[in-house]
Design a protein around this motif. Structure first.
Motif, PDB file in Angstrom:
ATOM      1  N   SER A  23      63.779 128.812 -91.865  1.00 29.79           N
ATOM      2  CA  SER A  23      64.061 127.798 -92.753  1.00 29.79           C
ATOM      3  C   SER A  23      62.568 127.033 -93.162  1.00 29.79           C
ATOM      4  O   SER A  23      61.645 127.292 -92.570  1.00 29.79           O
ATOM      5  N   LYS A  24      62.980 126.452 -94.122  1.00 28.85           N
ATOM      6  CA  LYS A  24      61.529 125.612 -94.896  1.00 28.85           C
ATOM      7  C   LYS A  24      61.088 124.848 -93.809  1.00 28.85           C
ATOM      8  O   LYS A  24      61.690 124.058 -92.968  1.00 28.85           O
ATOM      9  N   ASP A  25      59.667 124.890 -93.602  1.00 33.60           N
ATOM     10  CA  ASP A  25      58.743 123.826 -92.939  1.00 33.60           C
ATOM     11  C   ASP A  25      58.512 122.631 -93.559  1.00 33.60           C
ATOM     12  O   ASP A  25      57.827 122.564 -94.628  1.00 33.60           O
ATOM     13  N   GLN A  26      59.139 121.543 -93.023  1.00 37.05           N
ATOM     14  CA  GLN A  26      58.883 120.301 -93.769  1.00 37.05           C
ATOM     15  C   GLN A  26      57.411 119.795 -93.781  1.00 37.05           C
ATOM     16  O   GLN A  26      57.137 119.120 -94.966  1.00 37.05           O
ATOM     17  N   GLU A  27      56.681 120.397 -93.158  1.00 44.85           N
ATOM     18  CA  GLU A  27      55.132 119.959 -92.906  1.00 44.85           C
ATOM     19  C   GLU A  27      54.470 121.010 -93.878  1.00 44.85           C
ATOM     20  O   GLU A  27      53.220 120.911 -93.844  1.00 44.85           O
ATOM     21  N   SER A  28      55.000 122.133 -94.576  1.00 44.21           N
ATOM     22  CA  SER A  28      54.193 122.965 -95.170  1.00 44.21           C
ATOM     23  C   SER A  28      54.497 122.759 -96.465  1.00 44.21           C
ATOM     24  O   SER A  28      54.327 123.841 -97.436  1.00 44.21           O
ATOM     25  N   VAL A  29      54.751 121.708 -97.084  1.00 50.14           N
ATOM     26  CA  VAL A  29      55.163 121.709 -98.708  1.00 50.14           C
ATOM     27  C   VAL A  29      53.740 121.756 -99.201  1.00 50.14           C
ATOM     28  O   VAL A  29      52.704 121.143 -99.028  1.00 50.14           O
ATOM     29  N   GLY A  30      53.567 122.397-100.161  1.00 52.12           N
ATOM     30  CA  GLY A  30      52.167 122.456-100.976  1.00 52.12           C
ATOM     31  C   GLY A  30      51.286 123.289-100.297  1.00 52.12           C
ATOM     32  O   GLY A  30      50.066 122.847-100.427  1.00 52.12           O
ATOM     33  N   SER A  31      51.612 124.152 -99.402  1.00 45.22           N
ATOM     34  CA  SER A  31      50.356 124.834 -98.706  1.00 45.22           C
ATOM     35  C   SER A  31      50.855 126.187 -98.477  1.00 45.22           C
ATOM     36  O   SER A  31      52.027 126.548 -98.274  1.00 45.22           O
ATOM     37  N   VAL A  32      49.760 127.065 -98.048  1.00 49.37           N
ATOM     38  CA  VAL A  32      50.077 128.248 -97.406  1.00 49.37           C
ATOM     39  C   VAL A  32      49.225 128.540 -96.189  1.00 49.37           C
ATOM     40  O   VAL A  32      48.264 127.815 -95.929  1.00 49.37           O
ATOM     41  N   LEU A  33      49.559 129.451 -95.249  1.00 50.40           N
ATOM     42  CA  LEU A  33      48.997 129.528 -94.105  1.00 50.40           C
ATOM     43  C   LEU A  33      47.960 130.755 -94.061  1.00 50.40           C
ATOM     44  O   LEU A  33      48.449 131.712 -94.549  1.00 50.40           O
ATOM     45  N   LEU A  34      46.793 130.847 -93.626  1.00 57.13           N
ATOM     46  CA  LEU A  34      45.854 131.667 -93.591  1.00 57.13           C
ATOM     47  C   LEU A  34      45.219 132.164 -92.199  1.00 57.13           C
ATOM     48  O   LEU A  34      45.458 131.319 -91.271  1.00 57.13           O
ATOM     49  N   TYR A  59      57.595 123.542-102.466  1.00 56.54           N
ATOM     50  CA  TYR A  59      57.343 124.707-101.399  1.00 56.54           C
ATOM     51  C   TYR A  59      56.738 125.914-102.180  1.00 56.54           C
ATOM     52  O   TYR A  59      57.001 126.324-103.176  1.00 56.54           O
ATOM     53  N   VAL A  60      56.086 126.469-101.377  1.00 60.23           N
ATOM     54  CA  VAL A  60      55.332 127.749-101.839  1.00 60.23           C
ATOM     55  C   VAL A  60      56.373 128.839-101.156  1.00 60.23           C
ATOM     56  O   VAL A  60      56.401 128.923 -99.880  1.00 60.23           O
ATOM     57  N   GLU A  61      57.005 129.678-102.066  1.00 57.31           N
ATOM     58  CA  GLU A  61      57.965 130.489-101.788  1.00 57.31           C
ATOM     59  C   GLU A  61      57.350 132.131-101.423  1.00 57.31           C
ATOM     60  O   GLU A  61      57.803 132.943-100.532  1.00 57.31           O
ATOM     61  N   ASP A  62      56.524 132.272-102.068  1.00 53.86           N
ATOM     62  CA  ASP A  62      55.811 133.438-102.000  1.00 53.86           C
ATOM     63  C   ASP A  62      54.224 133.213-102.580  1.00 53.86           C
ATOM     64  O   ASP A  62      53.835 132.655-103.402  1.00 53.86           O
TER      65      ASP A  62
END
Length: 602
Positions: A93-104, A126-129
């Motif tokens: 499910s959506k990670d509340q701490e990941s709004v507006g970010s992508v993981l690298l 949220y970034v969906e893809d």
């Protein structure tokens, strides 16, 4: 590059299955499949994840598990590789701490990865893809992404290490990936990347199954006796280029050892294999060779609360299976030791034999690491030959830990240093899960640390915190260059698995930075058919010089923990491989060998 010089790697996630089979924490990780022609793909790592998002450390030192979705592999400007993904909660499910970010992530070989962190794309959505690529003309990386409302944007950034330095997002056209083509069953396929064939072969060898593909003996063997002949070993060669020596059972019925000359002889390459299990209801097993005999001890799962330790003794390793059990310690031995007799390990420390184990005075929260010394000249199967157990203490004489439990202590002697490692689980003020610690000791008084405890591993990855946050059961394999520390993680059911830490010989083992942790486990329920929840390893060398992995697993999904033994193979890079089945280790169709025996003139 010409097609013959390239290989293809597909990245994907999987569909989650039943909790003990392949839960969200395992399915929502990056998986890889390999192809030489870009058409037919083979899943790697037993169709298990190779890249997991790290858990987040909270202010109270607890961990919050995370997963990832929609991974995308891209090439970095320096020729290495990056992965961009969306970090999610553990269940996807959506990670509340990941709004507006992508993981690298960054990787030099698509086997081991460094998590760079969350790159800020400067959005409140949220970034969906997302996909990422390096644009040579402008010398920038382009992050192309879709938000939760279906809108597409782009950012650029010069340096992926500067996670807050992306340009403001601008509206962009939609991007499309290849879509699921059914290349891997039950996979949520992402993108395919073309890579050099040499790297592809490395990835296939490291993450694919290794198997024996040929066996060789010298064409001509000169030997003056049967003993000399039996010292000649066959060389088993494996699919990754690694080798292992195998004993040969020669047929010398037509050989006259008193007559010089040449003889054509045949034989069979041989490897001792052990049926699984060799001991039912026996977990956390340990075996040692001591004073000419083999000894076996394990956690006894036949009683609720694990109330005793038995030792078996035999002349051979396979003799342990049916050897008599001798009680050496139980809930009636000492008033302060009542239950949870766990994870016993034999170790020679200095000039003495010790049993390291955990036990409690009666409450779960009172489990403590202990050491018990064998009396001089003592016999390990005799209870009366063991001294009274001593709780392990810190260098100032205080208890090892008072806000939780300590267990699974092991001992390592390397490069002139003496170390203990153990699992420690804090319960007060909050449960932080089981973490691994290391400290130095003096072999004269090994139950007292000579340094402060140092944390070297937390259960940060989904395979390690699957159902519970646990890193435990450390045990070392030491070679000329490295210390490989296997560890066990997750809940002690079918999700239990074996991971690995590595430190270079000569490094400061009390520096956490000296330890590198594999992002994926070495041994899982998917590694060997019919063996569920493998873990809590120890190692012993047999008389042929083979290193054996002594472990527990379940012969059925909900069957009791039981002991198994399997040879440890070392791959082309010298790293331990724990999963080789009998057929993979020594192909039955390749065991017949032949040579010319030359008996010299006397």
């Amino acid at each position: 590059m010409k097609r013959t010089e390239t290989a293809f790697i597909l990245c994907y996630t999987r569909t989650a299955q039943e909790s003990e089979v392949y839960s969200e924490k395992l399915a929502y990780s990056m998986h890889l499949a390999y192809s030489e022609d870009g058409t037919s793909y083979t899943p790697l790592n037993d169709n298990s994840g190779v890249l997991f998002a790290k858990a987040v450390s909270n202010e109270n030192e607890t961990l919050t598990a995370k997963s990832l979705k929609n991974p995308y592999i891209f090439e970095l400007k320096d020729g290495n590789y990056g992965v961009i993904a969306q970090r999610t909660e553990a269940d996807g499910s959506k990670d509340q701490e990941s709004v507006g970010s992508v993981l690298l992530f960054r990787s030099s070989n698509l086997i081991h990865y460094e998590e760079l962190g969350q790159l800020n794309v400067k959005s409140d959505s949220y970034v969906e893809d997302a996909i990422c690529y390096y644009e040579q003309e402008r010398s920038v990386y382009v992050i192309h992404w879709r938000d939760e409302d279906g809108q597409y944007y782009k950012n650029t950034i010069d340096d992926l290490n500067l996670l807050d330095h992306a340009t403001p997002p601008v509206k962009a056209e939609a991007f499309q990936l290849q879509g699921n083509k059914g290349l891997v069953k039950d996979a949520n396929e992402r993108n395919v990347i073309e890579i050099p064939q040499k790297l592809g072969t490395t990835i296939k060898n490291k993450l694919g199954r290794i198997y024996n593909h040929s066996v060789h003996v010298p064409k001509v063997i000169e030997a003056a006796s049967l003993i000399e002949l039996e010292n000649i070993r066959a060389t088993a060669i494996y699919s990754d280029g690694s080798t292992a020596n195998k004993k040969v059972k020669w047929d010398t019925s037509a050989v006259d050892w008193e007559r010089a000359g040449s003889y054509e002889i045949k034989g069979e390459a041989y490897q001792q294999f052990y049926r699984f299990p060799i001991a039912s209801h026996r977990a956390d097993p340990c075996m040692m060779y001591f004073q000419g005999s083999y000894y076996f001890i394990a956690t006894d799962d036949t009683t609720a609360g694990n109330l005793r330790f038995f030792v078996r003794k035999a002349d051979t390793i396979d003799g342990i299976e049916h050897a008599e059990e001798h009680l050496i310690l139980d809930q009636n031995s000492y008033p302060e030791l009542k239950m949870f007799f766990w994870a016993p390990e034999f170790h020679i420390i200095g000039d003495d034999l010790y049993l390291l184990f955990a036990c409690s005075s009666g409450e779960f929260v009172d489990i403590r690491s202990q050491m018990m010394k064998l009396k001089p000249g003592g016999e390990p199967i005799k209870a009366e030959d063991w001294e009274k157990p001593i709780p392990v203490i810190k260098n100032d004489g205080s208890p090892l830990f008072t806000d939780g439990i300590t267990l699974d202590m092991t001992y390592v002697e390397v490069d002139g240093g003496h170390y203990v490692l153990w699992a420690q689980r804090q319960f007060k003020p909050v449960d932080t899960g089981s973490w691994l610690y290391i400290a130095t000791i003096d072999p004269i008084k090994p139950w007292q640390l000579t340094s402060d405890p140092v944390l070297i591993s937390k259960p940060e990855y989904g395979w390690a915190n699957n159902h519970t946050f646990v890193d435990e059961g450390p045990y070392a394999i030491i070679d000329q260059n490295y210390i490989y520390m296997t560890l066990s993680s997750a809940l002690v059911n079918a999700t239990y698995c074996v991971g690995m830490l590595r430190a270079a010989r000569g490094a400061n083992l009390l520096d956490p930075a000296s330890w590198i942790k594999w992002n994926y486990p070495l041994l899982t329920s998917r590694s060997v058919e019919g063996e569920f929840g493998p873990g809590h390893n120890s190692y012993i060398e047999d008389r042929e010089g083979n290193l054996l992995n002594v472990y527990h697993a379940r012969p059925g999904l909900n069957a009791p923990r039981s002991t198994g033994i399997r040879r440890v193979h070392f791959d082309i890079d010298g790293e331990p491989v724990l999963y080789l089945t009998e057929e993979e280790d020594l192909n039955p169709e390749l065991r017949s060998v032949a040579s010319t025996l030359v008996i010299p003139e006397r």
